[in-house]
Design a protein around this motif. Structure first.
Motif, mmCIF file in Angstrom:
data_model
loop_
_atom_site.group_PDB
_atom_site.id
_atom_site.type_symbol
_atom_site.label_atom_id
_atom_site.label_comp_id
_atom_site.label_asym_id
_atom_site.label_seq_id
_atom_site.Cartn_x
_atom_site.Cartn_y
_atom_site.Cartn_z
ATOM 1 N N SER A 227 -5.804 -3.201 -2.300
ATOM 2 C CA SER A 227 -5.393 -2.146 -3.223
ATOM 3 C C SER A 227 -4.386 -1.243 -2.524
ATOM 4 O O SER A 227 -4.223 -1.316 -1.303
ATOM 5 C CB SER A 227 -6.599 -1.331 -3.699
ATOM 6 N N GLY A 228 -3.716 -0.403 -3.318
ATOM 7 C CA GLY A 228 -2.813 0.582 -2.746
ATOM 8 C C GLY A 228 -1.339 0.284 -2.904
ATOM 9 O O GLY A 228 -0.500 1.106 -2.516
ATOM 10 N N LEU B 111 -2.202 0.721 2.283
ATOM 11 C CA LEU B 111 -2.931 -0.382 1.664
ATOM 12 C C LEU B 111 -4.350 -0.432 2.221
ATOM 13 O O LEU B 111 -4.574 -0.125 3.390
ATOM 14 C CB LEU B 111 -2.230 -1.709 1.933
ATOM 15 N N SER B 112 -5.271 -0.848 1.363
ATOM 16 C CA SER B 112 -6.661 -1.028 1.771
ATOM 17 C C SER B 112 -7.107 -2.445 1.456
ATOM 18 O O SER B 112 -6.680 -3.024 0.455
ATOM 19 C CB SER B 112 -7.572 -0.043 1.037
ATOM 20 N N GLY C 271 -6.090 -9.345 9.277
ATOM 21 C CA GLY C 271 -4.667 -9.037 9.276
ATOM 22 C C GLY C 271 -4.079 -8.845 7.900
ATOM 23 O O GLY C 271 -4.748 -9.043 6.883
ATOM 24 N N TRP C 272 -2.840 -8.435 7.917
ATOM 25 C CA TRP C 272 -2.030 -8.284 6.701
ATOM 26 C C TRP C 272 -0.819 -9.211 6.806
ATOM 27 O O TRP C 272 -0.155 -9.257 7.842
ATOM 28 C CB TRP C 272 -1.547 -6.845 6.539
ATOM 29 N N TYR C 273 -0.572 -9.923 5.729
ATOM 30 C CA TYR C 273 0.595 -10.779 5.597
ATOM 31 C C TYR C 273 1.348 -10.349 4.351
ATOM 32 O O TYR C 273 0.811 -9.666 3.491
ATOM 33 C CB TYR C 273 0.174 -12.245 5.461
ATOM 34 N N ARG C 274 2.597 -10.748 4.270
ATOM 35 C CA ARG C 274 3.362 -10.453 3.063
ATOM 36 C C ARG C 274 4.238 -11.644 2.699
ATOM 37 O O ARG C 274 4.604 -12.446 3.544
ATOM 38 C CB ARG C 274 4.225 -9.206 3.231
ATOM 39 N N THR D 104 -13.646 -2.098 5.699
ATOM 40 C CA THR D 104 -12.284 -1.966 5.161
ATOM 41 C C THR D 104 -11.252 -1.995 6.278
ATOM 42 O O THR D 104 -11.457 -1.408 7.340
ATOM 43 C CB THR D 104 -12.154 -0.670 4.352
ATOM 44 N N VAL D 105 -10.156 -2.666 5.977
ATOM 45 C CA VAL D 105 -9.001 -2.685 6.868
ATOM 46 C C VAL D 105 -7.852 -2.006 6.130
ATOM 47 O O VAL D 105 -7.671 -2.210 4.926
ATOM 48 C CB VAL D 105 -8.608 -4.120 7.260
#
Length: 114
Positions: free
Chosen positions: A7-8, A20-21, A35-38, A76-77
């Protein structure tokens, strides 16, 4: 197994910020890394930032602007994104690696545009 919900995301002007959450369905205390990817339109999914018990690492394109963190108590990350640029536009996905298996959320769209 773990379910992830991002979300976010949203529309922001260049130079702006978003956080972002990624909420997990269970404890993330033992999940390393997360991790976060895009993925931008027409491009492959790429690593943005990753966090584990060993520390953090970032794509060169976001170093100094993005910060990844985790709250194990809240499962949560987070990804704090500052000084956003149009090239940061894309769908951002949360990732968790559990016993060598990758789990993904459905993503949240970030659009950086004036």
């Amino acid at each position: 197994q773990v379910q992830l919900v991002e979300s976010g995301g949203g529309l922001v002007q260049p130079g702006g910020s978003l956080r972002l959450s990624c909420a997990a369905s269970r404890s993330i205390f033992s999940i390393n890394p997360m991790g976060w990817y895009r993925q931008a339109p027409g491009n492959q999914r790429e690593l943005v930032a990753r966090i584990s018990h060993r520390g953090t690492n970032y794509a060169d394109s976001v170093k100094g602007r993005f910060t990844i963190s985790r709250d194990n108590a809240k499962n949560t990350v987070y990804l704090q994104m500052n000084s956003l640029k149009p090239e940061d536009t894309g769908v951002y996905y949360c990732n968790a690696e559990v016993f060598s298996m990758n789990y993904w959320g459905k993503g949240t769209l970030v659009t950086v545009s004036s």
